[in-house]
Design a protein around this motif. Sequence first.
Motif, mmCIF file in Angstrom:
data_model
loop_
_atom_site.group_PDB
_atom_site.id
_atom_site.type_symbol
_atom_site.label_atom_id
_atom_site.label_comp_id
_atom_site.label_asym_id
_atom_site.label_seq_id
_atom_site.Cartn_x
_atom_site.Cartn_y
_atom_site.Cartn_z
ATOM 1 N N ILE A 94 1.196 -0.686 -0.143
ATOM 2 C CA ILE A 94 0.275 0.201 0.346
ATOM 3 C C ILE A 94 0.806 1.248 0.342
ATOM 4 O O ILE A 94 0.635 2.471 -0.466
ATOM 5 N N GLN A 95 2.099 0.922 0.715
ATOM 6 C CA GLN A 95 2.731 2.782 0.527
ATOM 7 C C GLN A 95 3.063 2.772 -0.043
ATOM 8 O O GLN A 95 3.415 3.731 -1.123
ATOM 9 N N ALA A 96 4.439 1.514 -0.972
ATOM 10 C CA ALA A 96 5.095 1.610 -1.896
ATOM 11 C C ALA A 96 3.734 1.986 -3.467
ATOM 12 O O ALA A 96 4.297 2.966 -4.167
ATOM 13 N N ARG A 97 2.277 1.177 -3.407
ATOM 14 C CA ARG A 97 1.181 2.132 -4.403
ATOM 15 C C ARG A 97 1.561 3.417 -3.899
ATOM 16 O O ARG A 97 1.066 4.787 -4.992
ATOM 17 N N ASN A 98 1.430 4.299 -2.614
ATOM 18 C CA ASN A 98 1.083 5.410 -2.227
ATOM 19 C C ASN A 98 2.503 6.356 -3.188
ATOM 20 O O ASN A 98 2.055 7.448 -3.634
ATOM 21 N N VAL A 99 3.553 5.726 -2.907
ATOM 22 C CA VAL A 99 4.590 6.780 -3.068
ATOM 23 C C VAL A 99 4.301 6.461 -4.886
ATOM 24 O O VAL A 99 5.132 7.994 -5.593
ATOM 25 N N ALA A 100 3.912 5.688 -5.414
ATOM 26 C CA ALA A 100 4.446 5.656 -7.173
ATOM 27 C C ALA A 100 3.093 6.672 -7.429
ATOM 28 O O ALA A 100 3.134 7.148 -8.482
ATOM 29 N N VAL A 101 2.008 6.428 -6.949
ATOM 30 C CA VAL A 101 0.538 7.308 -7.591
ATOM 31 C C VAL A 101 1.212 8.603 -7.425
ATOM 32 O O VAL A 101 0.627 9.255 -8.401
ATOM 33 N N THR A 102 1.764 9.137 -6.107
ATOM 34 C CA THR A 102 2.707 10.416 -5.886
ATOM 35 C C THR A 102 3.195 10.822 -7.039
ATOM 36 O O THR A 102 3.520 11.866 -7.447
#
Length: 227
Positions: free
Chosen positions: A103-111
Amino acid sequence: MIASLLLKSRYTISNPSLERGLFQKTARRRNFMAGWIFLGVVVLLFAFVVSLYNRLVMLRNRVKNAFAQIDVQLTRRHDLIPNLVETVKGYIKHERETLEAVIQARNVAVTGLKAAVADPANAQAMQQLGGAENALTGALARLMVVAEAYPELKANQNMMQLTEELSSTENRVAFSRQAYNDSVMDYNNACETFPSGIIANTFRFTPATMLEIEDVAKRAVPKVSFS
């Protein structure tokens, strides 16, 4: 009679006013032709500069369009992950750290994707996007390894569908990234070679940055066997 004509002819040829008039007329004709030649050279030079400028604009727009395709595929990838996490977490409740990492890696990638879309010419944003996507791939790979230990999860129809969609999206991302990097190379070559490089420097065409993501064969989401 003949003597009179010869005298008149000699007077005409030796007339300073007539000679000066002929010289001035010839000079004006030469100046007129030189002016047209100069104007023609200026027009040709202007057309050449405009042609180079338009080519740079075309190549830059091609880079932007290629990155827009990457945006579409990465957005699709990011949108699939929450559904994947929701499906998985009901089976692997004891793997909370693995799920949170995804989830954290996904949020960083979205940003990172939003920052790159806002300014594709920003080299730092493009490098951060590549790093974020690689980190997300690593987190997904670890999640898939964990999923191998849960037979019921492997047999889940939604899990099988999501895994297949992720794999398909990975292939699209790889294809889009290659097309983007090819466009970047063509544009950067035009910015750095003569004579288009002069136009690029004059009108501040900045080089684009390639998107460095691991090869799809190395970073593809591992396929879980559901047989």
